[in-house]
Scaffold this active site. Sequence first.
Site, PDB file in Angstrom:
ATOM      1  N   SER A   1       0.795  -1.286  -0.064  1.00  0.00           N
ATOM      2  CA  SER A   1      -0.095   0.043   0.090  1.00  0.00           C
ATOM      3  C   SER A   1       0.926   1.301  -0.291  1.00  0.00           C
ATOM      4  O   SER A   1       0.184   2.519  -0.103  1.00  0.00           O
ATOM      5  CB  SER A   1      -0.815  -0.095   1.145  1.00  0.00           C
ATOM      6  OG  SER A   1      -1.998  -1.135   1.136  1.00  0.00           O
TER       7      SER A   1
ATOM      8  N   LYS B   1       0.096   3.266  -2.860  1.00  0.00           N
ATOM      9  CA  LYS B   1      -0.843   4.260  -2.867  1.00  0.00           C
ATOM     10  C   LYS B   1      -0.574   5.797  -2.777  1.00  0.00           C
ATOM     11  O   LYS B   1      -1.212   6.795  -3.496  1.00  0.00           O
ATOM     12  CB  LYS B   1      -1.939   3.892  -1.853  1.00  0.00           C
ATOM     13  CG  LYS B   1      -2.410   2.425  -1.852  1.00  0.00           C
ATOM     14  CD  LYS B   1      -3.400   1.865  -0.894  1.00  0.00           C
ATOM     15  CE  LYS B   1      -3.788   0.495  -0.896  1.00  0.00           C
ATOM     16  NZ  LYS B   1      -4.397   0.245   0.486  1.00  0.00           N
TER      17      LYS B   1
ATOM     18  N   TYR C   1      -4.421  -2.984 -10.092  1.00  0.00           N
ATOM     19  CA  TYR C   1      -3.934  -2.630  -8.680  1.00  0.00           C
ATOM     20  C   TYR C   1      -2.946  -3.652  -7.831  1.00  0.00           C
ATOM     21  O   TYR C   1      -2.150  -3.368  -7.181  1.00  0.00           O
ATOM     22  CB  TYR C   1      -5.240  -2.754  -7.915  1.00  0.00           C
ATOM     23  CG  TYR C   1      -5.321  -2.379  -6.264  1.00  0.00           C
ATOM     24  CD1 TYR C   1      -5.043  -1.156  -5.901  1.00  0.00           C
ATOM     25  CD2 TYR C   1      -5.541  -3.682  -5.742  1.00  0.00           C
ATOM     26  CE1 TYR C   1      -4.650  -1.305  -4.149  1.00  0.00           C
ATOM     27  CE2 TYR C   1      -5.319  -3.521  -4.248  1.00  0.00           C
ATOM     28  CZ  TYR C   1      -4.990  -2.474  -3.506  1.00  0.00           C
ATOM     29  OH  TYR C   1      -5.022  -2.526  -2.173  1.00  0.00           O
TER      30      TYR C   1
ATOM     31  N   TYR D   1      -4.407   4.323   8.257  1.00  0.00           N
ATOM     32  CA  TYR D   1      -6.121   3.727   8.055  1.00  0.00           C
ATOM     33  C   TYR D   1      -6.638   4.065   9.583  1.00  0.00           C
ATOM     34  O   TYR D   1      -6.287   5.149   9.973  1.00  0.00           O
ATOM     35  CB  TYR D   1      -5.928   2.100   7.824  1.00  0.00           C
ATOM     36  CG  TYR D   1      -5.261   1.821   6.596  1.00  0.00           C
ATOM     37  CD1 TYR D   1      -5.712   2.111   5.481  1.00  0.00           C
ATOM     38  CD2 TYR D   1      -3.921   1.242   6.762  1.00  0.00           C
ATOM     39  CE1 TYR D   1      -4.801   1.933   4.288  1.00  0.00           C
ATOM     40  CE2 TYR D   1      -3.392   0.963   5.653  1.00  0.00           C
ATOM     41  CZ  TYR D   1      -3.702   1.177   4.453  1.00  0.00           C
ATOM     42  OH  TYR D   1      -3.050   1.012   3.208  1.00  0.00           O
TER      43      TYR D   1
ATOM     44  N   VAL E   1       1.404  -3.550   3.990  1.00  0.00           N
ATOM     45  CA  VAL E   1       1.305  -4.629   4.649  1.00  0.00           C
ATOM     46  C   VAL E   1       2.658  -5.610   4.509  1.00  0.00           C
ATOM     47  O   VAL E   1       2.586  -6.635   5.080  1.00  0.00           O
ATOM     48  CB  VAL E   1       0.003  -5.593   4.432  1.00  0.00           C
ATOM     49  CG1 VAL E   1      -1.062  -5.365   4.988  1.00  0.00           C
ATOM     50  CG2 VAL E   1      -0.009  -5.872   2.901  1.00  0.00           C
TER      51      VAL E   1
HETATM   52  O1  DON Z   1      -4.792  -4.851  -1.198  1.00  0.00           O
HETATM   53  C1  DON Z   1      -4.508  -5.308  -0.169  1.00  0.00           C
HETATM   54  O2  DON Z   1      -4.979  -6.005   0.576  1.00  0.00           O
HETATM   55  C2  DON Z   1      -2.955  -5.348  -0.491  1.00  0.00           C
HETATM   56  N1  DON Z   1      -2.491  -5.434  -1.749  1.00  0.00           N
HETATM   57  C3  DON Z   1      -2.335  -3.898   0.142  1.00  0.00           C
HETATM   58  C4  DON Z   1      -2.868  -3.794   1.505  1.00  0.00           C
HETATM   59  C5  DON Z   1      -1.948  -2.936   2.452  1.00  0.00           C
HETATM   60  O3  DON Z   1      -0.767  -2.980   2.003  1.00  0.00           O
HETATM   61  C6  DON Z   1      -2.443  -2.299   3.655  1.00  0.00           C
HETATM   62  N2  DON Z   1      -1.445  -1.695   4.385  1.00  0.00           N
HETATM   63  N3  DON Z   1      -1.121  -1.453   5.328  1.00  0.00           N
END
Ligand code: DON
Length: 317
Positions: A75, A78, A202, A250, A268
Amino acid sequence: MTSSCRPSADDPAALSAALAGIVDRMCRDTDRGKVADYIPELACVDPRQFGLSICLCDGSQLNFGDAATPFSIQSVSKAFTLAVALGRFGEGLWRRVGREPSSNAFNSVVDLELEQGKPRNPFVNAGAIVVTDEIMAGRAPRDALAEILWFVRAAAGDNDIFIDESLARSEKVTGHRNWSLAHFLKSSGNLKHDCELSLGTYFHQCAIEMNCIQLARAGRFLAGLNAGDELVSSNHVRSINALMMTCGHYDGSGEFAYRVGFPGKSGVGGGIMAVVPGKASIAVWSPGLNRFGNSRLGTIALEELSLAAGWSVFSVD
Ligand code: DON
């Protein structure tokens, strides 16, 4: 600690000593958090790793621990796609995505339903899927992805940055929560492309691999450290930093602002890109996460650094 005896960005040697102490403590900490296991490839990353890199306003860069080890930025991407989308579409983007913090998890379906299909912000998964869908407008997914990768490489000043295809493919197979978000967006009229195409793009942007050295360099445009090389307008930098501060972690964003006090974006994979406007761009990586899905030790290291250097934007001394 008074401001006169703090290690500062003007004194890289003192800052380096303070950081060496912080990194040493992080490496020895036995509570490393929990690695993300809903993406199979991330489940087997060794949680004992810890890296940190910092770019300073004098052009120097300091690296610590596993700063050269590549990881999945997830993320953190983003923040880059938001920069690309603002550059292409400007304020029109906000017709499709909000700018408010969220109090549920980054992949919440409930939030999206409550907001009638307009994601609360560009950093929750639903919001990031919409931002990517917007970047794809009028061209093939591969061209949108090429622009995203071009942007990240240009920001880092490094072409040696790639997408981990097998990770992207595995998330496509296992990312059922994101599929449900994409279908909900589609049913609300807030996804222009097929779910398959928007999500495919994405998942690929999330699977960009970088190390802390590259990520700290890529964040310099948000800290105003690459003057003369205007990749993103200063207005958009201000917008992105405001959103990273209020939404970048978040439902843990309030806690991050309270403890660290400068803008950051987590992933993540355990990475965090954080910026102290005018002073520093920092990348920290430790794969174990806290309950919000943000790097546990990465957050603690940034908090210690912020306290040591007096870098919270809310500090008055
Ligand atoms: O879409 C997802 O769930 C992962 N590719 C990215 C989520 C993420 O990195 C949340 N961050 N802490």
